[in-house]
Motif scaffolding. Structure first.
Motif, PDB file in Angstrom:
ATOM      1  N   UNK A  41       9.664  67.639  57.743  1.00 44.46           N
ATOM      2  CA  UNK A  41       9.792  67.108  59.099  1.00 44.46           C
ATOM      3  C   UNK A  41       9.503  68.174  60.145  1.00 44.46           C
ATOM      4  N   UNK A  42       9.983  69.392  59.923  1.00 41.26           N
ATOM      5  CA  UNK A  42       9.774  70.456  60.907  1.00 41.26           C
ATOM      6  C   UNK A  42       8.293  70.783  61.050  1.00 41.26           C
ATOM      7  N   UNK A  43       7.563  70.780  59.936  1.00 40.24           N
ATOM      8  CA  UNK A  43       6.123  71.038  59.999  1.00 40.24           C
ATOM      9  C   UNK A  43       5.413  69.921  60.755  1.00 40.24           C
ATOM     10  N   UNK A  44       5.798  68.677  60.486  1.00 41.54           N
ATOM     11  CA  UNK A  44       5.186  67.549  61.185  1.00 41.54           C
ATOM     12  C   UNK A  44       5.491  67.600  62.683  1.00 41.54           C
ATOM     13  N   UNK A  45       6.713  67.961  63.034  1.00 39.94           N
ATOM     14  CA  UNK A  45       7.080  68.048  64.448  1.00 39.94           C
ATOM     15  C   UNK A  45       6.247  69.106  65.164  1.00 39.94           C
ATOM     16  N   UNK A  46       5.963  70.211  64.491  1.00 37.33           N
ATOM     17  CA  UNK A  46       5.128  71.250  65.097  1.00 37.33           C
ATOM     18  C   UNK A  46       3.698  70.761  65.298  1.00 37.33           C
TER      19      UNK A  46
END
Length: 268
Positions: free
Chosen positions: A135-140
């Motif tokens: 999720x953190x990678x997608x948010x970035x």
């Protein structure tokens, strides 16, 4: 505008302060998969016609990228906007089948897609100074114009488009159809409630617009008046009236477009 080293350009818009790409590669067009490729994931002719119609009229371009409005929201990518684990699954599928193309578009920017393992799900990592996963990678990606533009550009690759379709069919449409089965009889079996391309388009549209609850509502309406081969279409008419009565005129008009389009008429 984002310009890549090879001269390719992606023009981004802005929605709610976040970068978006509305897309340039239509589902029906010279840069999209052929009908044969759409049927590649094992679709029947009615399923293929229904999916083609729903994606063309109610979906998005293959290279579209939007994002959820809240802070930390994930990107939504492609013709049937995929997000979260489904987006990751599509990227993994693409990398497995075309690793060089994946690396050229996304890998060189630090994105790494890893297939599922027996004890863990497929994963997406953003390597480098902003090391992040899932999720953190997608948010970035959703926040970074260059990464978002790269994801949009990836949607122009035929292999990535096929990966979108494969993920959609395998992880969304097939489970949805299976959930509608009754007494082990497929809902779209010959003579079934949703056997025609038009009736299947109603199901696919309900999944796209309303999720599984919408599909359940449509199937329930069909089973109240099980009159094959038109039960699914009659259920669509009742659904359209329900939507209109509750103030959802846009969705109601979309259902009526499915019910009346000559594109979905049974072959003579």
């Amino acid at each position: 505008m984002v310009t890549f080293p090879d001269g390719a350009r992606i023009v981004l818009g802005n929605e709610g302060g976040r970068p978006i790409h509305r897309g340039t590669v239509a589902v029906r067009g010279p840069c999209a998969p052929s009908r044969e490729e759409v049927m590649g994931p094992g679709l029947t002719e009615p399923q293929s016609r229904a999916l083609d119609f729903v994606l063309a009229w109610f979906g998005h371009p293959f290279d579209s990228v939007t994002s959820e409005p809240q802070p930390g929201g994930e990107p939504r990518w492609g013709a049937w906007p995929l997000s979260g684990p489904l987006l990751i699954t599509a990227l993994v599928h693409w990398k497995q089948h075309e690793p060089e193309a994946f690396d050229a578009r996304l890998g060189r920017l630090g994105l790494e897609a890893t297939p599922a393992q027996p004890d863990e799900a497929a994963s997406l990592r953003l390597l480098g100074s902003r090391n992040a996963e899932g999720h953190d990678a997608l948010a970035l990606i959703a926040e970074d114009p260059r990464l978002l533009a790269a994801l949009a550009r990836a949607g122009r690759e035929r292999g990535a488009q096929r990966a979108q379709l494969e993920t959609l069919v395998t992880h969304v449409l097939r489970p949805m159809l299976a959930s509608c089965a009754q007494a082990e009889t497929a809902v779209d079996a010959p003579g079934g409630l949703f056997a025609s391309a038009r009736a299947l388009a109603l199901l696919f549209h309900s999944e796209l617009r309303f999720g599984r609850r919408g599909v359940t509502r449509l199937v329930t309406l069909a089973r109240e008046r099980p009159e094959p081969p038109v039960a699914g279409e009659h259920a669509g008419e009742r659904l359209a009236e329900d939507l209109r009565a509750t103030g959802r005129s846009r969705e109601a008009s979309e259902v009526w477009r499915i019910l009346t389009s000559p594109e979905l008429a049974d072959p003579s």
